[in-house]
Scaffold this active site. Structure first.
Site, PDB file in Angstrom:
ATOM      1  N   TYR A   1      25.795   3.183  14.495  1.00  0.00           N
ATOM      2  CA  TYR A   1      27.042   3.971  14.508  1.00  0.00           C
ATOM      3  C   TYR A   1      27.998   3.490  13.436  1.00  0.00           C
ATOM      4  O   TYR A   1      28.172   2.287  13.223  1.00  0.00           O
ATOM      5  CB  TYR A   1      27.694   3.917  15.897  1.00  0.00           C
ATOM      6  CG  TYR A   1      26.799   4.580  16.907  1.00  0.00           C
ATOM      7  CD1 TYR A   1      26.826   5.961  17.084  1.00  0.00           C
ATOM      8  CD2 TYR A   1      25.842   3.843  17.608  1.00  0.00           C
ATOM      9  CE1 TYR A   1      25.948   6.585  17.954  1.00  0.00           C
ATOM     10  CE2 TYR A   1      24.969   4.463  18.480  1.00  0.00           C
ATOM     11  CZ  TYR A   1      25.022   5.831  18.647  1.00  0.00           C
ATOM     12  OH  TYR A   1      24.136   6.447  19.495  1.00  0.00           O
TER      13      TYR A   1
ATOM     14  N   TRP B   1      37.818   8.348  16.236  1.00  0.00           N
ATOM     15  CA  TRP B   1      38.785   8.547  17.337  1.00  0.00           C
ATOM     16  C   TRP B   1      38.080   8.593  18.708  1.00  0.00           C
ATOM     17  O   TRP B   1      38.262   9.521  19.493  1.00  0.00           O
ATOM     18  CB  TRP B   1      39.586   9.838  17.112  1.00  0.00           C
ATOM     19  CG  TRP B   1      40.566   9.794  15.986  1.00  0.00           C
ATOM     20  CD1 TRP B   1      40.510   9.039  14.862  1.00  0.00           C
ATOM     21  CD2 TRP B   1      41.772  10.578  15.864  1.00  0.00           C
ATOM     22  NE1 TRP B   1      41.598   9.300  14.045  1.00  0.00           N
ATOM     23  CE2 TRP B   1      42.377  10.238  14.639  1.00  0.00           C
ATOM     24  CE3 TRP B   1      42.379  11.532  16.672  1.00  0.00           C
ATOM     25  CZ2 TRP B   1      43.576  10.814  14.209  1.00  0.00           C
ATOM     26  CZ3 TRP B   1      43.564  12.113  16.240  1.00  0.00           C
ATOM     27  CH2 TRP B   1      44.147  11.750  15.029  1.00  0.00           C
TER      28      TRP B   1
ATOM     29  N   ALA C   1      29.579  -3.505  18.215  1.00  0.00           N
ATOM     30  CA  ALA C   1      30.353  -3.652  16.972  1.00  0.00           C
ATOM     31  C   ALA C   1      31.634  -4.418  17.257  1.00  0.00           C
ATOM     32  O   ALA C   1      32.104  -4.460  18.400  1.00  0.00           O
ATOM     33  CB  ALA C   1      30.709  -2.275  16.399  1.00  0.00           C
TER      34      ALA C   1
ATOM     35  N   GLN D   1      32.214   1.612  24.979  1.00  0.00           N
ATOM     36  CA  GLN D   1      32.454   3.031  25.304  1.00  0.00           C
ATOM     37  C   GLN D   1      31.204   3.879  25.045  1.00  0.00           C
ATOM     38  O   GLN D   1      30.772   4.652  25.891  1.00  0.00           O
ATOM     39  CB  GLN D   1      33.577   3.584  24.433  1.00  0.00           C
ATOM     40  CG  GLN D   1      34.909   2.900  24.579  1.00  0.00           C
ATOM     41  CD  GLN D   1      35.972   3.666  23.810  1.00  0.00           C
ATOM     42  OE1 GLN D   1      36.541   4.617  24.323  1.00  0.00           O
ATOM     43  NE2 GLN D   1      36.244   3.273  22.578  1.00  0.00           N
ATOM     44  N   VAL D   2      30.623   3.700  23.864  1.00  0.00           N
ATOM     45  CA  VAL D   2      29.447   4.499  23.494  1.00  0.00           C
ATOM     46  C   VAL D   2      28.195   3.941  24.168  1.00  0.00           C
ATOM     47  O   VAL D   2      27.386   4.692  24.719  1.00  0.00           O
ATOM     48  CB  VAL D   2      29.283   4.534  21.949  1.00  0.00           C
ATOM     49  CG1 VAL D   2      27.992   5.239  21.556  1.00  0.00           C
ATOM     50  CG2 VAL D   2      30.484   5.242  21.308  1.00  0.00           C
TER      51      VAL D   2
ATOM     52  N   ASP E   1      34.803   6.756  10.497  1.00  0.00           N
ATOM     53  CA  ASP E   1      35.662   7.407   9.493  1.00  0.00           C
ATOM     54  C   ASP E   1      36.407   6.362   8.643  1.00  0.00           C
ATOM     55  O   ASP E   1      36.876   6.672   7.559  1.00  0.00           O
ATOM     56  CB  ASP E   1      36.691   8.294  10.189  1.00  0.00           C
ATOM     57  CG  ASP E   1      37.500   7.512  11.228  1.00  0.00           C
ATOM     58  OD1 ASP E   1      36.889   6.964  12.160  1.00  0.00           O
ATOM     59  OD2 ASP E   1      38.739   7.425  11.087  1.00  0.00           O
TER      60      ASP E   1
ATOM     61  N   TYR F   1      38.000  -3.947   8.706  1.00  0.00           N
ATOM     62  CA  TYR F   1      37.080  -3.284   9.640  1.00  0.00           C
ATOM     63  C   TYR F   1      36.235  -2.251   8.889  1.00  0.00           C
ATOM     64  O   TYR F   1      35.010  -2.226   9.001  1.00  0.00           O
ATOM     65  CB  TYR F   1      37.876  -2.631  10.777  1.00  0.00           C
ATOM     66  CG  TYR F   1      37.059  -1.695  11.641  1.00  0.00           C
ATOM     67  CD1 TYR F   1      36.124  -2.193  12.554  1.00  0.00           C
ATOM     68  CD2 TYR F   1      37.221  -0.309  11.556  1.00  0.00           C
ATOM     69  CE1 TYR F   1      35.369  -1.328  13.343  1.00  0.00           C
ATOM     70  CE2 TYR F   1      36.475   0.556  12.344  1.00  0.00           C
ATOM     71  CZ  TYR F   1      35.553   0.047  13.234  1.00  0.00           C
ATOM     72  OH  TYR F   1      34.802   0.905  14.011  1.00  0.00           O
TER      73      TYR F   1
HETATM   74  N1  LIG Z   1      36.240   3.197  19.031  1.00  0.00           N
HETATM   75  C1  LIG Z   1      36.418   4.055  18.032  1.00  0.00           C
HETATM   76  O1  LIG Z   1      37.471   4.741  17.935  1.00  0.00           O
HETATM   77  C2  LIG Z   1      35.361   4.231  16.998  1.00  0.00           C
HETATM   78  C3  LIG Z   1      35.600   5.111  15.935  1.00  0.00           C
HETATM   79  C4  LIG Z   1      34.627   5.279  14.972  1.00  0.00           C
HETATM   80  C5  LIG Z   1      33.430   4.610  15.064  1.00  0.00           C
HETATM   81  N2  LIG Z   1      33.214   3.753  16.084  1.00  0.00           N
HETATM   82  C6  LIG Z   1      31.941   3.032  16.122  1.00  0.00           C
HETATM   83  O2  LIG Z   1      31.216   3.445  17.270  1.00  0.00           O
HETATM   84  C7  LIG Z   1      30.413   2.373  17.759  1.00  0.00           C
HETATM   85  C8  LIG Z   1      30.699   2.147  19.228  1.00  0.00           C
HETATM   86  O3  LIG Z   1      32.071   1.809  19.370  1.00  0.00           O
HETATM   87  P1  LIG Z   1      32.790   1.772  20.788  1.00  0.00           P
HETATM   88  O4  LIG Z   1      33.991   2.636  20.690  1.00  0.00           O
HETATM   89  O5  LIG Z   1      31.791   2.000  21.871  1.00  0.00           O
HETATM   90  O6  LIG Z   1      33.284   0.256  20.774  1.00  0.00           O
HETATM   91  P2  LIG Z   1      33.654  -0.680  21.991  1.00  0.00           P
HETATM   92  O7  LIG Z   1      34.009   0.119  23.183  1.00  0.00           O
HETATM   93  O8  LIG Z   1      34.625  -1.671  21.446  1.00  0.00           O
HETATM   94  O9  LIG Z   1      32.283  -1.405  22.289  1.00  0.00           O
HETATM   95  C9  LIG Z   1      31.740  -2.317  21.388  1.00  0.00           C
HETATM   96  C10 LIG Z   1      30.717  -3.131  22.119  1.00  0.00           C
HETATM   97  O10 LIG Z   1      30.233  -4.107  21.195  1.00  0.00           O
HETATM   98  C11 LIG Z   1      30.132  -5.317  21.876  1.00  0.00           C
HETATM   99  N3  LIG Z   1      30.238  -6.452  20.973  1.00  0.00           N
HETATM  100  C12 LIG Z   1      31.319  -6.888  20.279  1.00  0.00           C
HETATM  101  N4  LIG Z   1      31.000  -8.004  19.605  1.00  0.00           N
HETATM  102  C13 LIG Z   1      29.718  -8.275  19.901  1.00  0.00           C
HETATM  103  C14 LIG Z   1      28.830  -9.297  19.543  1.00  0.00           C
HETATM  104  N5  LIG Z   1      29.200 -10.309  18.750  1.00  0.00           N
HETATM  105  N6  LIG Z   1      27.557  -9.275  20.008  1.00  0.00           N
HETATM  106  C15 LIG Z   1      27.168  -8.273  20.838  1.00  0.00           C
HETATM  107  N7  LIG Z   1      27.962  -7.283  21.245  1.00  0.00           N
HETATM  108  C16 LIG Z   1      29.228  -7.284  20.774  1.00  0.00           C
HETATM  109  C17 LIG Z   1      31.277  -5.342  22.868  1.00  0.00           C
HETATM  110  O11 LIG Z   1      30.927  -6.259  23.865  1.00  0.00           O
HETATM  111  P3  LIG Z   1      31.926  -6.732  25.014  1.00  0.00           P
HETATM  112  O12 LIG Z   1      31.867  -5.612  26.017  1.00  0.00           O
HETATM  113  O13 LIG Z   1      31.331  -7.996  25.485  1.00  0.00           O
HETATM  114  O14 LIG Z   1      33.269  -6.886  24.353  1.00  0.00           O
HETATM  115  C18 LIG Z   1      31.295  -3.889  23.329  1.00  0.00           C
HETATM  116  O15 LIG Z   1      30.469  -3.704  24.439  1.00  0.00           O
HETATM  117  C19 LIG Z   1      30.735   1.172  16.864  1.00  0.00           C
HETATM  118  O16 LIG Z   1      29.791   1.091  15.843  1.00  0.00           O
HETATM  119  C20 LIG Z   1      32.090   1.537  16.253  1.00  0.00           C
HETATM  120  O17 LIG Z   1      32.295   0.898  15.005  1.00  0.00           O
HETATM  121  C21 LIG Z   1      34.152   3.563  17.067  1.00  0.00           C
END
Ligand SMILES: NC(=O)c1ccc[n+]([C@@H]2O[C@H](COP(=O)([O-])OP(=O)(O)OC[C@H]3O[C@@H](n4cnc5c(N)ncnc54)[C@H](OP(=O)(O)O)[C@@H]3O)[C@@H](O)[C@H]2O)c1
Length: 296
Positions: A98, A149, A59, A11-12, A101, A124
């Site tokens: 990144y 979120w 992540a 997403q990010v 919360d 997590y």
């Molecule tokens: N989502 C939330 O609500 C949320 C909230 C707070 C903080 N965050 C933080 O914000 C950041 C971005 O999150 P997001 O929402 O964009 O998450 P996301 O949509 O789940 O995207 C995570 C990305 O990481 C990739 N990934 C997972 N395992 C991997 C691995 N072993 N090697 C390389 N890439 C890998 C995934 O690849 P694939 O596309 O191949 O699966 C996906 O593209 C993260 O640090 C997360 O912890 C997210």
């Protein structure tokens, strides 16, 4: 500026690839090109590209699944960011990472500040906290952006789940006693671009002179129920929503009651104000309509 971006399909990451395009040459990599589950392979990828900045948007984000895959979650979220930071150190690169919360227990009665003591409730959160600490310990120029979120028009998230449920159900029960600020991934990407622009405009020698943790979530607050209500209203759905307490919606892992993050430091240091969550949601949904209307 050479920017190495991990997690390009997330997403990010997807929005970063778009928002940062004017700031330098982006090397946007997916899991098939850089796999954080294999920390021993990260060095060769990074040393080949030799970026000035590494932005780690990859992540392990499956919060409930992490309880049954703790080692994988810890490797991807806790160990790999530290390895990336050590590789960045070898070539004098900075790092943007990144965080979440979920490093907090959610019991605070006012929005969390960057210096508040973390106390994660689940695997997590623990794995993400370990990653933050590893990046900090590498002693490189770094910025850790804590958000919450997150939603977008791609991937799996609350916005898309509610829209899908509204198509098939007359009634949806939604938790009303967890609060936070829904944050559009594009707002995070644009905020990140703003930070990089700020660093660039203050001179190369001052890049990341403000190393540290910064909260970055949209403004305002609501509950999951409030978020769902706005989503359905703006999506033109009239499915009935019923507020319920968390206790009536058991999940494999505990979640923070309050995910509110104070953005004050972001505003003070980088002069960046995040949009209100309701404005960002409207813009996100409108961007989807525009994209659909542009199709031939
Ligand atoms: N989502 C939330 O609500 C949320 C909230 C707070 C903080 N965050 C933080 O914000 C950041 C971005 O999150 P997001 O929402 O964009 O998450 P996301 O949509 O789940 O995207 C995570 C990305 O990481 C990739 N990934 C997972 N395992 C991997 C691995 N072993 N090697 C390389 N890439 C890998 C995934 O690849 P694939 O596309 O191949 O699966 C996906 O593209 C993260 O640090 C997360 O912890 C997210």
């Amino acid at each position: 500026m050479r920017i190495l971006l991990t997690g390009k399909n997330g997403q990010v990451g997807w929005e970063l690839n778009r928002s940062l395009s004017t700031l330098g040459t982006i090397f946007a990599l997916g899991r098939d090109q850089i796999d954080l589950a294999k920390p021993e392979t990260l060095g060769s990828v990074i040393q080949e590209i030799k970026p000035n900045i590494i932005i780690n948007a990859a992540a392990y984000t499956a919060v409930d699944k992490a309880e049954s895959e703790p080692e994988l979650a810890m490797t991807v979220n806790g160990i790999a960011p530290g390895v990336i930071a050590e590789e960045a150190k070898k070539i004098g690169a900075g790092m943007i990472h990144y965080s979440t919360d979920y490093v907090f227990d959610g019991k605070a009665t006012s929005p969390y500040k960057e210096e508040d003591a973390p106390c994660p409730l689940n695997i997590y959160g623990k794995s993400k906290l370990a990653g933050d600490q590893a990046v900090m310990q590498a002693n490189i120029p770094h910025i850790i952006l804590r958000t919450a979120w997150v939603y977008s028009l791609r991937g799996s998230n609350f916005l898309l789940t509610m829209q899908k449920l509204a198509q098939s159900k007359n009634q949806i029960k939604v938790v009303d006693d967890q609060i936070g600020s829904p944050t559009w991934s594009r707002a995070i990407a644009e905020g990140t671009a703003r930070i990089l622009e700020h660093c660039r405009s203050t001179g190369k020698s001052k890049i990341f002179s403000h190393s540290g943790v910064f909260n970055m979530s949209c403004g305002g607050e609501t509950s999951w129920f409030g978020f769902a209500k706005k989503i359905l209203e703006l999506s033109g759905e009239n499915t009935e929503l019923i507020p319920i307490p968390t206790i009536e919606y058991p999940t494999p892992t505990a979640r923070p009651e309050s995910s509110l993050l104070s953005n004050r430091k972001l505003k003070q240091v980088f002069h960046h104000e995040m949009p209100h969550w309701q404005d960002a949601l409207l813009e996100c949904l409108n961007s989807g309509h525009k994209a659909r209307n542009a199709l031939p």
